[in-house]
Design an enzyme around this catalytic site. Structure first.
Site, PDB file in Angstrom:
ATOM      1  N   ARG A 187     108.729  24.016  63.023  1.00 23.56           N
ATOM      2  CA  ARG A 187     107.497  23.826  63.801  1.00 23.56           C
ATOM      3  C   ARG A 187     106.866  25.149  64.239  1.00 23.56           C
ATOM      4  O   ARG A 187     106.388  25.277  65.379  1.00 23.56           O
ATOM      5  CB  ARG A 187     107.771  22.950  65.034  1.00 23.56           C
ATOM      6  CG  ARG A 187     108.348  21.608  64.738  1.00 23.56           C
ATOM      7  CD  ARG A 187     107.462  20.703  63.883  1.00 23.56           C
ATOM      8  NE  ARG A 187     108.238  19.596  63.402  1.00 23.56           N
ATOM      9  CZ  ARG A 187     108.806  19.561  62.182  1.00 23.56           C
ATOM     10  NH1 ARG A 187     108.623  20.542  61.305  1.00 23.56           N
ATOM     11  NH2 ARG A 187     109.537  18.540  61.814  1.00 23.56           N
ATOM     12  N   SER A 240     106.071  14.659  69.647  1.00 24.55           N
ATOM     13  CA  SER A 240     107.202  15.240  70.383  1.00 24.55           C
ATOM     14  C   SER A 240     106.710  16.405  71.220  1.00 24.55           C
ATOM     15  O   SER A 240     106.064  17.313  70.706  1.00 24.55           O
ATOM     16  CB  SER A 240     108.276  15.741  69.405  1.00 24.55           C
ATOM     17  OG  SER A 240     108.861  14.645  68.767  1.00 24.55           O
ATOM     18  N   GLU A 262     107.073  22.136  71.910  1.00 23.21           N
ATOM     19  CA  GLU A 262     106.511  22.093  70.551  1.00 23.21           C
ATOM     20  C   GLU A 262     104.985  22.178  70.654  1.00 23.21           C
ATOM     21  O   GLU A 262     104.320  22.783  69.825  1.00 23.21           O
ATOM     22  CB  GLU A 262     106.937  20.798  69.844  1.00 23.21           C
ATOM     23  CG  GLU A 262     106.400  20.731  68.427  1.00 23.21           C
ATOM     24  CD  GLU A 262     106.890  19.524  67.648  1.00 23.21           C
ATOM     25  OE1 GLU A 262     108.074  19.142  67.784  1.00 23.21           O
ATOM     26  OE2 GLU A 262     106.088  18.959  66.890  1.00 23.21           O
TER      27      GLU A 262
HETATM   28  C1  LIG Z   1     101.713  10.266  67.422  1.00 24.03           C
HETATM   29  C2  LIG Z   1     102.041  11.651  66.924  1.00 24.03           C
HETATM   30  C3  LIG Z   1     103.070  11.830  66.008  1.00 24.03           C
HETATM   31  C4  LIG Z   1     103.386  13.109  65.532  1.00 24.03           C
HETATM   32  N1  LIG Z   1     104.389  13.245  64.627  1.00 24.03           N
HETATM   33  C5  LIG Z   1     104.665  14.466  64.125  1.00 24.03           C
HETATM   34  C6  LIG Z   1     105.693  14.632  63.138  1.00 24.03           C
HETATM   35  O1  LIG Z   1     106.312  13.683  62.696  1.00 24.03           O
HETATM   36  N2  LIG Z   1     105.939  15.877  62.688  1.00 24.03           N
HETATM   37  C7  LIG Z   1     105.246  16.975  63.133  1.00 24.03           C
HETATM   38  O2  LIG Z   1     105.511  18.100  62.667  1.00 24.03           O
HETATM   39  N3  LIG Z   1     104.278  16.849  64.075  1.00 24.03           N
HETATM   40  C8  LIG Z   1     103.978  15.641  64.571  1.00 24.03           C
HETATM   41  N4  LIG Z   1     102.992  15.501  65.511  1.00 24.03           N
HETATM   42  C9  LIG Z   1     102.315  16.691  66.049  1.00 24.03           C
HETATM   43  C10 LIG Z   1     101.018  17.078  65.290  1.00 24.03           C
HETATM   44  O3  LIG Z   1     100.436  15.941  64.694  1.00 24.03           O
HETATM   45  C11 LIG Z   1     101.269  18.145  64.224  1.00 24.03           C
HETATM   46  O4  LIG Z   1     101.781  19.337  64.779  1.00 24.03           O
HETATM   47  C12 LIG Z   1      99.977  18.468  63.455  1.00 24.03           C
HETATM   48  O5  LIG Z   1     100.314  19.134  62.272  1.00 24.03           O
HETATM   49  C13 LIG Z   1      98.981  19.299  64.263  1.00 24.03           C
HETATM   50  O6  LIG Z   1      97.771  19.346  63.512  1.00 24.03           O
HETATM   51  P1  LIG Z   1      96.342  19.405  64.227  1.00 24.03           P
HETATM   52  O7  LIG Z   1      95.325  19.574  63.164  1.00 24.03           O
HETATM   53  O8  LIG Z   1      96.164  18.272  65.144  1.00 24.03           O
HETATM   54  O9  LIG Z   1      96.487  20.785  65.024  1.00 24.03           O
HETATM   55  P2  LIG Z   1      95.943  21.131  66.498  1.00 24.03           P
HETATM   56  O10 LIG Z   1      96.734  20.355  67.499  1.00 24.03           O
HETATM   57  O11 LIG Z   1      94.482  21.039  66.544  1.00 24.03           O
HETATM   58  O12 LIG Z   1      96.385  22.664  66.561  1.00 24.03           O
HETATM   59  C14 LIG Z   1      97.742  23.040  66.520  1.00 24.03           C
HETATM   60  C15 LIG Z   1      97.816  24.547  66.292  1.00 24.03           C
HETATM   61  O13 LIG Z   1      97.343  24.855  64.991  1.00 24.03           O
HETATM   62  C16 LIG Z   1      96.292  25.818  65.060  1.00 24.03           C
HETATM   63  N5  LIG Z   1      95.379  25.591  63.954  1.00 24.03           N
HETATM   64  C17 LIG Z   1      94.689  24.468  63.645  1.00 24.03           C
HETATM   65  N6  LIG Z   1      93.974  24.650  62.521  1.00 24.03           N
HETATM   66  C18 LIG Z   1      94.194  25.924  62.128  1.00 24.03           C
HETATM   67  C19 LIG Z   1      93.725  26.731  61.049  1.00 24.03           C
HETATM   68  N7  LIG Z   1      92.884  26.246  60.142  1.00 24.03           N
HETATM   69  N8  LIG Z   1      94.154  28.020  60.950  1.00 24.03           N
HETATM   70  C20 LIG Z   1      95.007  28.525  61.871  1.00 24.03           C
HETATM   71  N9  LIG Z   1      95.483  27.814  62.913  1.00 24.03           N
HETATM   72  C21 LIG Z   1      95.080  26.533  63.039  1.00 24.03           C
HETATM   73  C22 LIG Z   1      95.677  25.586  66.429  1.00 24.03           C
HETATM   74  O14 LIG Z   1      94.912  26.702  66.853  1.00 24.03           O
HETATM   75  C23 LIG Z   1      96.926  25.343  67.250  1.00 24.03           C
HETATM   76  O15 LIG Z   1      97.578  26.577  67.515  1.00 24.03           O
HETATM   77  C24 LIG Z   1     102.656  14.237  65.997  1.00 24.03           C
HETATM   78  C25 LIG Z   1     101.609  14.048  66.918  1.00 24.03           C
HETATM   79  C26 LIG Z   1     101.291  12.767  67.367  1.00 24.03           C
HETATM   80  C27 LIG Z   1     100.156  12.590  68.326  1.00 24.03           C
END
Ligand SMILES: Cc1cc2nc3c(=O)[nH]c(=O)nc-3n(C[C@H](O)[C@H](O)[C@H](O)COP(=O)(O)OP(=O)(O)OC[C@H]3O[C@@H](n4cnc5c(N)ncnc54)[C@H](O)[C@@H]3O)c2cc1C
Length: 309
Positions: free
Chosen positions: A175, A224, A295
């Site tokens: 992560r 998480s 996380e």
């Molecule tokens: C119900 C639920 C279930 C989940 N299950 C999982 C799971 O099974 N496994 C898991 O790993 N995660 C899980 N997550 C967490 C989350 O979905 C992941 O971490 C996801 O990959 C985050 O993506 P996001 O686009 O929403 O990022 P954001 O939350 O918008 O951003 C996260 C980080 O990434 C950065 N970022 C975003 N886009 C870019 C880019 N283009 N370049 C550089 N940095 C960038 C942001 O600045 C920030 O630092 C879950 C979340 C929820 C709500």
């Protein structure tokens, strides 16, 4: 309200005073001073080049892994979901490579792979958010993670210059990634394997069933909240054993269904959520000596607390 200053010459749509609670899965947080949605990669590079260094800025993906403070963000948030979201099959010899842009959703990539009978991306089907966020966080589930399928990435540095890096250089771990501070992931090439479409569909169905059974998907959350420690019991178990299941501060609650999911029952503030987080960490360390690491990333007025970008 649209706003062009102080980014002179940048054509991207820039809105001002945009509430971030509607753009995060936790449904918490104040406004961002600006929100830009560049129309293509050139505009993104231009925006990144021209937004002054003294303005805090960050990439907002699906907002599924961040807690935005009630005081909001006093800078420029950039979102790529609207326009920089293409997914396509690449013309390699074996037909195994997919190009996906940062703003595409992770589940779109999983379904695209399924439609082309490519296996290896099923784990992304139930993970909310965008490819950009998934690469930054090295998202993973069910034994898969981004590091296992990504082969290279196009990045923009702080000055908007483009770089192509092989996956090894991104420092993807549990992560986390080591994409340099202030750099943007723009798009990546993913390599999968040929598979049987029916089997891929079935695998995705099973993964989703498991999620539905084990996670409180009917509540607003960020998945998480804490990382699992490198050894010993998982975070949910430590939280459970410390007596927190169901515990509530305001509308922030430790889920009854999964103790590592902190949910927003409706009107939780970042203050409530952070108070609950602190309480859990304090008790777990007192009881077990284990220091739980977050996380999720916490975004305050000047940027991520203790984090890059
Ligand atoms: C119900 C639920 C279930 C989940 N299950 C999982 C799971 O099974 N496994 C898991 O790993 N995660 C899980 N997550 C967490 C989350 O979905 C992941 O971490 C996801 O990959 C985050 O993506 P996001 O686009 O929403 O990022 P954001 O939350 O918008 O951003 C996260 C980080 O990434 C950065 N970022 C975003 N886009 C870019 C880019 N283009 N370049 C550089 N940095 C960038 C942001 O600045 C920030 O630092 C879950 C979340 C929820 C709500």
């Amino acid at each position: 309200m649209t706003h062009s200053l102080p980014f002179s010459g940048v054509e991207s749509q820039i809105l001002s005073q945009v509430p971030l609670n509607r753009r995060t899965t936790w449904r918490i947080g104040g406004v961002t001073r600006w929100l830009a949605t560049p129309k293509n990669c050139e505009e993104l590079a231009q925006l990144w080049r021209q937004s002054a260094d003294d303005i805090p800025r960050f990439l907002l993906g699906g907002g599924s892994n961040i807690l935005v403070e009630d005081s909001g963000f006093n800078g420029l948030a950039v979102n790529l979901s609207q326009h920089i979201n293409q997914i396509k099959l690449l013309d390699d010899d074996e037909g195994l490579q997919i190009m996906a842009e940062a703003g595409a959703s992770t589940s779109a990539l999983a379904h695209f792979a399924r439609l082309h009978s490519l296996t290896g991306a099923e784990f992304l089907g139930g993970i909310p958010g965008t490819i950009g966020g998934a690469v930054k966080m090295n998202a993973g589930a069910n034994g898969g993670d981004i590091a296992k399928i990504l082969i290279n990435a196009q990045l923009l540095d702080c000055n908007g210059n483009s770089h192509i890096w092989p996956v090894e250089k991104l420092g993807l771990g549990y992560r986390k990634s080591q994409i340099p501070k202030g750099w943007i992931f723009v798009k990546g090439t993913f390599k999968l394997k040929h598979g049987e479409q029916k089997a891929i569909k079935e695998k995705m169905r099973q993964f989703n069933q498991h999620r539905l059974k084990s996670q409180p998907l009917n509540y607003a959350s960020a998945g998480s909240t804490f990382k699992n420690p490198t050894k010993g019991p998982a975070a949910w178990k430590l939280i459970d054993d410390a007596g927190f299941r169901g515990m509530r501060i305001g509308d922030a609650q430790v889920s009854e269904k999964h103790s590592n999911f902190l949910v927003n029952l409706g009107k939780a503030t970042s203050y409530d959520m952070l108070a609950l987080i602190d309480k859990i960490r304090e008790k777990v360390i007192q009881k077990t000596g284990e220091s739980l690491n977050l996380e999720v990333a916490i975004l305050g007025p000047q940027g991520f607390r203790g984090k890059d970008l």
